[in-house]
Write an enzyme that holds these catalytic residues in place. Structure first.
Site: not given
Length: 410
Positions: A96, A98, A129, A163-164, A191, A385
């Protein structure tokens, strides 16, 4: 071991500078959801399309999801193929575009949007990520080009949006409107994983996010008896909601952690000054629920507990489920993609990988709901994150070799 695999693996070993270059180009273009103050994935998609052009990948289609919140009006999803000798089958590597916001910049050692390389690690927001998976797949495409190899079957590179924040603009929209996958395809989502590469994720819990608004009555800080402190009531409610652990207590050691989880997370900004007792308090719950439980039953339990706390404290609480993802059917532990990953990980990382379930949600759930076997795998420290997010350069290149093994030895 396949001679083609040996050639490609040796080529990938020399891609340290290339991997850093790809990471640098991608990290410099934040791809944030509008709800996080961003403008979507448009600019990052342009960088990826440029890289694909440089790699000589010409079979590229962009599927745009309408979104009036971003300047371009669309959220792009990129589907690219490196053609193989057999065009009826594809190895899909899916990442992904984003990323999550950087957060407090003071807590970063360096600028999160400028790659820093130190002690074999690449630092920056998004580098793990999900750019580790993105760049490892691009490195594989580069190696095929540099070696002049036509793989036995197609290599598919799938880069999705959103995705987030729920996937409605990304994989969910894409699969709802297009036929992408075939019955014999191998689908890997890089992921998630363990630092030694030993986990192959084949199952995910259900996810429910709740917005909880507690309403009391505001008053001056010196006269609490004239108001109802919504902040205090919310704290009592958060503690009471820990009952959910006892109500939904099924254990399954396939998952990590092996239980359902129910945690208070985000808190919205309340009163701006110290001497006001708040009349409203808004917080969120992140619930990761074993597949055996119906999320509607969980929601009913949250409402029941909130009503009890309201009755005890004189507040009024509204509960809204802001995201719901029912658990998808798991990928079978003996599915071809799982067995192929076990062999590849053993060859590249010298470890025995085993299929497991997780609490985190990935795009694989959307694929599984449509009847396709998908596996989530990568070798990563899972710094996603967090502040000073990093990916281990050796893992990025090692993952590219695992993907080469899937493509060239199956």
């Amino acid at each position: 071991m396949s001679e083609l695999f040996q050639k490609v693996a040796s080529r990938i070993d020399g891609y340290t500078d290339l991997a850093i270059q790809f990471q640098r180009r991608l990290t410099a273009v934040p791809a944030l959801d509008p709800s996080s103050g961003g403008d979507g994935e448009g600019e990052k998609a342009k960088v990826l399309l440029k890289i694909l052009e440089e790699l000589g990948v010409t079979d590229v289609t962009v599927y745009d999801t309408p979104d009036e919140r971003v300047s371009t009006g669309v959220r792009p999803n990129i589907v690219a193929r490196v053609p193989g000798a057999n065009r009826s089958r594809t190895l899909w590597l899916m990442a992904h575009m984003d990323v999550v916001p950087a957060g407090d910049l003071e807590k970063w050692t360096s600028d999160p949007w400028t790659v820093r390389v130190e002690d074999g690690k690449i630092y920056g927001r998004g580098v793990e990520d999900n750019q580790q998976g993105m760049v490892s797949s691009l490195c594989l495409a580069q190696a095929l080009k540099d070696e002049g190899i036509t793989p036995p079957f197609d290599l598919g590179l799938l880069f999705v949006a959103d995705e987030e924040t729920g996937n409605t603009m990304g994989i969910d929209y894409l699969l709802s409107n297009n036929d992408i996958f075939g019955a014999d395809d191998l689908i890997v989502v890089p992921d998630g994983g363990e630092p030694d590469g030993s986990m192959i994720e084949v199952a995910e819990k259900g996810i429910a996010w709740f917005k909880v608004t507690v309403t009391g009555r505001s008053t001056h800080g010196s006269t609490p008896d004239r108001g109802v402190n919504a902040h205090l009531a919310a704290c009592r409610l958060i503690v009471a909601l820990q009952e959910l652990y006892g109500r939904f207590d099924l254990r399954d050691e396939v998952y990590d952690p092996p239980i359902s989880t129910f945690e208070a997370t985000k808190v919205e900004v309340g009163v701006p000054n110290v001497n006001t007792i708040p009349g409203d308090h808004v917080f969120y719950m992140d619930c990761r629920v074993m597949p055996e439980y119906d999320l509607e039953v969980v929601e009913a339990a949250v409402r029941e507990i909130a009503a009890r706390v309201d009755a005890e404290g004189g507040t009024s609480t509204a509960v809204e489920m802001v995201q719901r993802l029912d658990a998808a059917p798991p990928t079978a532990v003996d599915a071809p993609v799982v067995k192929a990953l076990e062999r590849a990980v053993k060859e590249v990382y010298k470890v025995d990988a085993r299929p497991m379930g997780i609490g985190g949600g990935t795009v694989a759930a959307f694929i599984r709901r449509r009847g396709y076997a998908a596996a989530v795998w990568a070798c990563m420290d899972e710094t996603m994150h967090g502040y000073d997010e990093y990916c281990v350069l050796a893992n990025l290149l090692g993952d590219a070799k695992v993907f080469a093994h899937l493509l060239l030895t199956e």
